[in-house]
Design a protein around this motif. Structure first.
Motif: not given
Length: 856
Positions: A18-19, A553, A13, A103, A548, A10-11, A107
């Motif tokens: 992108h998520t 950001d 990575n 991407e 996660e 969700r952040g 979710e």
């Protein structure tokens, strides 16, 4: 093809900023290249023609089933209108196992896309049918259901354009902008600055009328009525035609307009009374229906609203004309679309009856047939932007109305002939709305959309304010927690309320609000959500990053202490030091571009190499002033931190700042090398934040590494003339550093208490006792409370294997249980000796040690 694990990152990575959804696809013996499946690609294209348009980044063989899953999951989302572009497939070291990364913008939509992509791939392989239209419809419908509505989305886009971070707090429209003490929140078109009193006034239409009248703003004459009879009496007093409406309604529900007869008035009263116990009767004002939007008492947008209607063509019935209008792709249900479908309900049929029409009536060419008396977009009305036509005096009246009610965001309903003239003499304010809909101004049916989101953000945050607090992220293998606490202490000396996460809890302004290992993204988010945090210092561990992604950001400062050669390898497909470096590097890659600073250990080549990936600036630190990385950076007049005899030196462009080691208690006057490095990293972070050097010195000087300030981090105890050290070191690099520190401490005899984490590789567990066996006389082995997947006694056996060729250790004991092992070490401890206890359950073990020391 079997999906064994799905994670939502969700952040930022390992794969992207992108998520993304990360899927582990296990194909085992059934996995084989797509080219070996008869016409698999042809079948796939036949069922999903658009899949060929995608160009994934993965360099794996394009025919792999896992790669097809990736392409299908991304492509299905694109077809559903989701703003996604990134996907990737990675072949792991395990045969037939792949990591598929896709991407997502929402979710739940991303997870559904993976499921549908699986179904598509199986259908193609089995020669079965696949309902592409149905799949895309499911994704689109789910996306429209859960994504932010147009009003909230406009505000979020405006915030993002200014670099203001945001976080959606609920499944609805509650959003936080900014972090910590600089945050603001909205819910649709309400903000945390919206006055509850003003909102209550706007809900009370009679009180609103009174206040507007007191301000000299034209309103429609009228009064509250008690019953249907009283409603007709009021109509006679005011003079027909009239409007009957609930006193505290919204969105036009229960409103009857242009009523002439007693029957109409009494029927309208009954409808209004179902909405509210209080009903108003007002004089009907002829003219156009306008909505004026004001933000911060300034007119931002104006729109003319027209009721839902059809124009006859002499061939189609009213019902058919409505169906034609509702087929417009811009129209949908609710507020997710630019326009709402016309509600062809009982109210519409009743309105037709008043005009002597039915749904089957065929209006003549050009005949305008109204389907409702109100012009609300929520029932199918349209809006035309007229902002540029508003007369200055008209605008001043609207601004006075908003100011009188006290709303920071205000929708004023006006009925008048035109907005291009002053309001007086040609219309009146009908209603004031809190939390007004923004859709008509953002995407009007006709005319230009207005920058409403930008205006709302500007009213919440001053120009140039990005609503961020200083964020320092600390990662690495060893030294993270102590470095985090040192930096937090420096910021505390600056007078800032610090939010801190570490392996022993979450702290807000010195108070622990959560316990346990809190070095992951959930804890980081908890700090950034807290309104009493002026600066955040976040320990950022490998595990949370992989599970996660980051909890933010971007950060102002990224600190990387070191990269261990054997810690955590073999877990979550991180098999090499290079893999581990790539994970830790995510923090560096996400410093603020241009202004952010990465503080990197120049003595660690894996860490030093991260400089090439930093979008900001770099400060290097190392104890050796002649380190080639330090020397080169220093020659370029860039920031370096190094050790010069008995002082830490920070140098840039020939200007030096010195901090004596004697003034940094955690280093024990320079006797503990790894604590010197931790202090250097903290110095670099404080420098990167622009803190005064006296503040940095003070923060280092008053920090004491004890069981309260840094539990499990080289905590010193004295017991009957012996020295005890409790530390959470749990990998080979940490143990080497501890041995180097202890070598400088005189002792007649040394003992060590150790266990091993079962989720490490065999060679990593053995290596720990190989190091300790050459440095200690006595070794007490104990079994951890949790074996992390190992069989009973397996870890103890590996630890014993590491001692087989020990140069120093001659006395080896095995104890079941951590406290029993600690007690065994205490039993043999004598004056002048030293004992290192490598603890597992930090708080419990420290409590036990403290109790034994106090007991004497």
């Amino acid at each position: 093809m079997k999906v064994s694990r799905i994670r939502a990152l969700r952040g930022p990575n390992l794969w992207s900023r992108h998520t993304v959804i990360e899927v582990i696809v296990c194909c085992g013996a059934t996995e084989f290249p797509v080219r070996e499946i008869p016409d698999f690609l042809g079948c796939l294209r036949e069922r999903f023609p658009q899949i060929n348009l995608l160009q994934p980044e993965s360099h794996q063989e394009a025919g792999m089933v896992a790669h097809a899953l990736e392409r299908a999951a991304l492509g299905l989302q694109i077809q559903a209108g989701c703003p996604v572009t990134f996907s990737k497939t990675v072949h792991t070291l395990e045969a037939g196992t792949y990591q598929v990364i896709v991407e997502y913008s929402e979710e739940e939509v991303g997870r559904l896309a993976i499921d549908l992509a699986q179904a598509l791939c199986h259908a193609a392989a089995d020669g079965a049918s696949f309902d592409l239209d149905g799949a895309v419809h499911r994704l689109r419908e789910l996306d429209e259901e859960i994504r932010l509505g147009p009003s909230t989305s406009a505000v979020v886009r405006a915030a993002t354009a200014r670099g203001i971070p945001f976080r959606r707090l609920t499944d609805g429209s509650m959003v936080q902008f900014g972090w910590g003490s600089r945050q603001r929140r909205i819910q649709a078109a309400e903000t945390c600055l919206t006055s509850f009193v003003a909102e209550s006034i706007a809900q009370d239409k009679e009180l609103t009328r009174t206040l507007l009248n007191a301000a000299g703003i034209p309103i429609a004459p009228g009064r509250q009525v008690a019953n249907a009879e009283d409603a007709w009496t009021a109509t006679c007093e005011i003079g027909a035609p009239v409007v009957v409406k609930p006193q505290d309604g919204n969105q036009g529900r229960g409103v009857g307009v242009n009523l002439m007869s007693r029957e109409q008035v009494e029927a309208a009263y009954a409808a209004a009374a179902e909405i509210s116990g209080k009903v108003l009767v007002e004089r009907y004002i002829p003219g156009h229906d306008y909505r004026i939007l004001l933000v911060g008492n300034k007119l931002i947008a104006a729109a003319r609203r027209d009721p839902p209607q059809v124009i006859g063509d002499g061939m189609h019935s009213v019902g058919q004309l409505v169906d034609r209008i509702n087929s417009d792709p811009r129209r949908g249900e609710g507020h997710a679309n630019a326009l709402t479908k016309i509600h062809f309900d009982e109210i519409a049929h009743a309105h037709l009856a008043i005009q002597g029409l039915t749904a089957e009536s065929i209006p003549s060419q050009g005949t305008r047939v109204l389907l409702r008396s109100n012009a609300n977009l929520s029932t199918g009305g349209t809006a035309t932007d007229v902002t540029d036509d508003v007369h200055p005096e008209f605008a001043a009246r609207m601004e006075a109305a908003a100011q009188m009610i006290g709303l920071d965001i205000c929708g004023v309903d006006v009925v008048c002939d035109t907005v291009s003239k002053p309001l007086e003499g040609q219309g009146a304010v009908i209603e004031i709305n809190a939390a007004p809909g923004l859709r008509m101004h953002l995407q009007p049916s006709f005319g230009k959309g207005r920058a409403v989101g930008e205006a709302i953000i500007a009213s919440m945050f001053k120009k140039g304010d990005d609503a961020r607090i200083p964020v320092v992220a600390v990662t690495g293998t060893n030294g993270k927690t102590t470095t985090v606490r040192l930096i937090a202490n420096i910021l505390d000396c600056q007078g800032m309320r610090v939010g801190m996460t570490s392996t022993d809890g979450v702290y807000i302004d010195g108070q622990r609000i959560d316990t346990g290992d809190c070095s992951g993204p959930k804890s980081a988010k908890k700090v950034l959500l807290h309104p009493d945090v002026d600066a955040a210092v976040l320990e950022t561990a490998r595990g949370g990053l992989l599970r996660e992604g980051l909890g933010f950001d971007r950060c102002d400062v990224a600190v990387v202490t070191n990269i261990g050669m054997g810690d955590h390898l073999g877990l979550s497909y991180i098999n090499t030091v290079e893999d581990l470096t790539a994970v830790k590097r995510v923090v560096v890659q996400n410093v603020t571009p241009g202004t952010g600073i990465a503080v990197l250990n120049a003595a660690d080549p894996f860490v030093a190499g991260m400089a090439a990936h930093c979008p900001g600036k770099v400060t290097f630190f190392a104890r050796d002033p002649d380190n080639p990385v330090i020397a080169r950076h220093r020659a370029q007049n860039k920031r370096v931190v190094y050790l010069d005899e008995d002082a830490i030196v920070a140098s840039e462009g020939g200007i030096e700042y010195r901090i004596p080691l004697s003034g940094i208690p955690v280093t024990q006057n320079g006797a503990i090398p790894f604590q010197i490095e931790n202090a250097m990293a903290a110095t670099g972070a404080g420098w990167a934040l622009g803190l005064d050097w006296e503040i940095i010195r003070a923060g280092l000087a008053n920090f004491v590494s004890d069981t309260l300030t840094a539990p499990g981090r080289f905590n010193l105890f004295s017991h009957r003339g012996a020295t005890l050290i409790a530390d959470y070191g749990h990998n080979a690099d940490a143990i080497r550093a501890l041995v180097r520190a202890i070598d400088k401490m005189p002792a007649k005899r040394r003992s060590v208490v150790i266990s091993g984490a079962g989720d490490r590789r065999d060679e990593d567990i053995r290596q720990q006792t190989e190091i300790l066996g050459d440095a200690f006389d006595e070794v007490v082995l104990y079994q951890d409370q949790c074996q992390r997947g190992r069989a009973d006694g397996e870890v103890l056996s590996l630890l014993r294997q590491g001692l087989e060729h020990a140069k120093r250790a001659r006395d080896v004991k095995e104890i079941r249980g951590e406290f029993g092992a600690i007690d065994a070490a205490f039993a043999n401890l004598k004056d002048g000796e030293l004992c290192l206890i490598l603890i597992d359950q930090v708080e419990e073990a420290l409590g036990h040690i403290t109790k034994r020391v106090v007991a004497g």
